[in-house]
Design a protein around this motif. Sequence first.
Motif, PDB file in Angstrom:
ATOM      1  N   TRP A   1       0.542  -1.177   0.162  1.00 52.12           N
ATOM      2  CA  TRP A   1      -0.343   0.109  -0.211  1.00 52.12           C
ATOM      3  C   TRP A   1       0.341   1.165   0.113  1.00 52.12           C
ATOM      4  CZ3 TRP A   1       0.258  -3.723   4.104  1.00 52.12           C
ATOM      5  CH2 TRP A   1       0.923  -3.261   4.698  1.00 52.12           C
ATOM      6  N   LEU A   2       0.460   2.334  -0.099  1.00 54.86           N
ATOM      7  CA  LEU A   2       0.842   3.062  -0.288  1.00 54.86           C
ATOM      8  C   LEU A   2       1.179   4.111   0.753  1.00 54.86           C
ATOM      9  CD1 LEU A   2       1.309   5.980  -2.594  1.00 54.86           C
ATOM     10  CD2 LEU A   2      -0.774   7.086  -2.033  1.00 54.86           C
ATOM     11  N   GLY A   3       3.250   4.413   0.239  1.00 55.72           N
ATOM     12  CA  GLY A   3       3.534   4.936   1.569  1.00 55.72           C
ATOM     13  C   GLY A   3       4.760   5.676   1.531  1.00 55.72           C
ATOM     14  N   ASP A   4       5.953   6.408   2.084  1.00 55.96           N
ATOM     15  CA  ASP A   4       6.632   6.726   1.884  1.00 55.96           C
ATOM     16  C   ASP A   4       7.505   5.799   1.034  1.00 55.96           C
ATOM     17  OD1 ASP A   4       9.034   5.914   3.395  1.00 55.96           O
ATOM     18  OD2 ASP A   4       7.296   7.477   4.802  1.00 55.96           O
ATOM     19  N   PRO A   5       9.092   5.947  -0.206  1.00 54.76           N
ATOM     20  CA  PRO A   5       9.346   5.518  -0.558  1.00 54.76           C
ATOM     21  C   PRO A   5      10.191   4.320   0.503  1.00 54.76           C
ATOM     22  CG  PRO A   5       9.838   6.805  -1.553  1.00 54.76           C
ATOM     23  CD  PRO A   5       9.326   7.347  -0.774  1.00 54.76           C
ATOM     24  N   ASP A   6      10.145   4.533   0.828  1.00 57.03           N
ATOM     25  CA  ASP A   6      11.728   3.421   2.157  1.00 57.03           C
ATOM     26  C   ASP A   6      11.097   2.265   2.535  1.00 57.03           C
ATOM     27  OD1 ASP A   6      14.240   4.659   1.459  1.00 57.03           O
ATOM     28  OD2 ASP A   6      14.315   5.907   3.450  1.00 57.03           O
ATOM     29  N   ASP A   7       9.767   3.091   3.647  1.00 58.54           N
ATOM     30  CA  ASP A   7       8.449   2.470   4.140  1.00 58.54           C
ATOM     31  C   ASP A   7       8.280   1.604   3.380  1.00 58.54           C
ATOM     32  OD1 ASP A   7       6.358   1.607   6.211  1.00 58.54           O
ATOM     33  OD2 ASP A   7       5.028   2.408   4.940  1.00 58.54           O
ATOM     34  N   MET A   8       7.802   1.513   2.242  1.00 59.72           N
ATOM     35  CA  MET A   8       7.052   0.368   0.727  1.00 59.72           C
ATOM     36  C   MET A   8       8.423  -0.641   0.623  1.00 59.72           C
ATOM     37  SD  MET A   8       4.808   2.785  -1.740  1.00 59.72           S
ATOM     38  CE  MET A   8       4.213   1.895  -3.114  1.00 59.72           C
ATOM     39  N   ALA A   9       9.413  -0.210   0.575  1.00 63.22           N
ATOM     40  CA  ALA A   9      10.365  -0.734   0.078  1.00 63.22           C
ATOM     41  C   ALA A   9      10.718  -1.700   1.316  1.00 63.22           C
ATOM     42  CB  ALA A   9      12.435   0.078  -0.025  1.00 63.22           C
ATOM     43  N   ARG A  10      10.718  -1.442   2.607  1.00 62.88           N
ATOM     44  CA  ARG A  10      10.726  -2.504   4.179  1.00 62.88           C
ATOM     45  C   ARG A  10       9.552  -2.887   3.665  1.00 62.88           C
ATOM     46  NH1 ARG A  10      12.186   2.706   6.411  1.00 62.88           N
ATOM     47  NH2 ARG A  10       9.898   2.906   6.751  1.00 62.88           N
TER      48      ARG A  10
ATOM     49  N   GLU B   1      10.731  -6.104   0.876  1.00 63.78           N
ATOM     50  CA  GLU B   1      11.101  -6.595   1.265  1.00 63.78           C
ATOM     51  C   GLU B   1      11.249  -7.328   2.403  1.00 63.78           C
ATOM     52  OE1 GLU B   1      16.346  -6.270   2.025  1.00 63.78           O
ATOM     53  OE2 GLU B   1      15.119  -4.931   3.479  1.00 63.78           O
ATOM     54  N   ALA B   2       9.881  -7.047   3.381  1.00 58.18           N
ATOM     55  CA  ALA B   2       9.383  -7.879   4.720  1.00 58.18           C
ATOM     56  C   ALA B   2       8.440  -9.556   3.533  1.00 58.18           C
ATOM     57  CB  ALA B   2       9.107  -7.409   5.287  1.00 58.18           C
ATOM     58  N   ALA B   3       7.731  -8.842   2.298  1.00 59.63           N
ATOM     59  CA  ALA B   3       6.871  -9.996   1.920  1.00 59.63           C
ATOM     60  C   ALA B   3       7.962 -10.736   0.923  1.00 59.63           C
ATOM     61  CB  ALA B   3       5.954  -8.978   1.304  1.00 59.63           C
ATOM     62  N   GLY B   4       8.634 -10.617   0.071  1.00 63.33           N
ATOM     63  CA  GLY B   4       9.207 -11.285  -0.787  1.00 63.33           C
ATOM     64  C   GLY B   4       9.539 -12.217  -0.951  1.00 63.33           C
ATOM     65  N   GLU B   5       9.677 -13.227   0.158  1.00 68.90           N
ATOM     66  CA  GLU B   5       9.512 -14.533   0.433  1.00 68.90           C
ATOM     67  C   GLU B   5       8.285 -15.622   0.398  1.00 68.90           C
ATOM     68  OE1 GLU B   5      11.569 -15.730   4.183  1.00 68.90           O
ATOM     69  OE2 GLU B   5      13.645 -13.539   3.187  1.00 68.90           O
ATOM     70  N   ARG B   6       7.310 -14.352   0.294  1.00 69.28           N
ATOM     71  CA  ARG B   6       6.079 -15.201   0.250  1.00 69.28           C
ATOM     72  C   ARG B   6       5.552 -15.133  -0.967  1.00 69.28           C
ATOM     73  NH1 ARG B   6       2.543 -12.821   5.137  1.00 69.28           N
ATOM     74  NH2 ARG B   6       3.851 -11.189   4.374  1.00 69.28           N
ATOM     75  N   PHE B   7       5.746 -14.143  -1.495  1.00 69.39           N
ATOM     76  CA  PHE B   7       4.708 -13.979  -2.364  1.00 69.39           C
ATOM     77  C   PHE B   7       5.716 -13.982  -3.994  1.00 69.39           C
ATOM     78  CE2 PHE B   7       2.403 -12.669   0.453  1.00 69.39           C
ATOM     79  CZ  PHE B   7       1.252 -12.649   0.488  1.00 69.39           C
TER      80      PHE B   7
ATOM     81  N   VAL C   1      15.181  -3.783  -3.353  1.00 69.59           N
ATOM     82  CA  VAL C   1      15.346  -4.424  -2.319  1.00 69.59           C
ATOM     83  C   VAL C   1      14.812  -5.597  -3.043  1.00 69.59           C
ATOM     84  CG1 VAL C   1      15.313  -3.143  -0.433  1.00 69.59           C
ATOM     85  CG2 VAL C   1      13.130  -3.963  -1.089  1.00 69.59           C
ATOM     86  N   THR C   2      14.150  -6.047  -4.391  1.00 68.34           N
ATOM     87  CA  THR C   2      13.684  -6.729  -4.671  1.00 68.34           C
ATOM     88  C   THR C   2      13.694  -7.122  -5.979  1.00 68.34           C
ATOM     89  OG1 THR C   2      11.596  -8.435  -4.837  1.00 68.34           O
ATOM     90  CG2 THR C   2      11.059  -6.219  -5.110  1.00 68.34           C
TER      91      THR C   2
END
Length: 234
Positions: A127-136, A139-145, A169-170
């Motif tokens: 969801w929409l946020g600042d660039p660093d927040d969206m990157a974090r 990165e956290a979701a990348g292993e599951r999807f 980050v992905t």
Amino acid sequence: MQVSAQIVTLRLAQTFRIARESQDTADVVVVELRHGDTIGYGEGAPIERYEESAESARTYVEEHAELLGDDPFALEEVLDRLPQREFAARAAIDGALHDLVGKLAGIPVHRLLGLPAAGPPTSWTIWLGDPDDMARRAEAAGERFRRLKLKLGGGDGLDVERVRAVRGVTELPLQVDVNEWWSLDEALEALPQLAELGVQYCEQPLRAGDEAGRTLKERSPIPIYVDEDCHRLG
């Protein structure tokens, strides 16, 4: 068949933000269809953007209960009898019918439909946020999807940077959804940069009904998908 509908408020684990709104809860309509001693359940999520609410969905179910008939296996006939509106309510009824038929037949719905149990691959929405927040969060979701969908339309000139931060980050496939928040000029400036970052497609960059959509489709280096512009097949 006996039918009932209730409104359930779901509290989200985190605030979900897109270009036009943010929400901490979601109201859904839950439909129960009873045939003898067997009950099928279905759920629909009305969207205010399409002039639907949980209240209007519940009313639709209650007002058209007599149209459901008494044959849950007549799936298409039942849905054809219902008025072509309140599509969240119709989705809840459709889900309840399939659940009921599967239970009556004694087989899972995926087998009823001839589908694998695992279901199709899906994406995770950042969801929409600042660039660093969206990157974090990416990165956290990348292993599951297997792919990520990024909500854009921040109105602050940082949408490309949001995608760039996530790409940093992905390596997962990326798609973006602007929820009608760009002008034609903004889209024409952003899309070539998104193409360079490997974005697969852009969903609903312009307001629904914007006549500039044809121009954008012709000039965009990546496919343009519509959502708010497309409500039904006809």
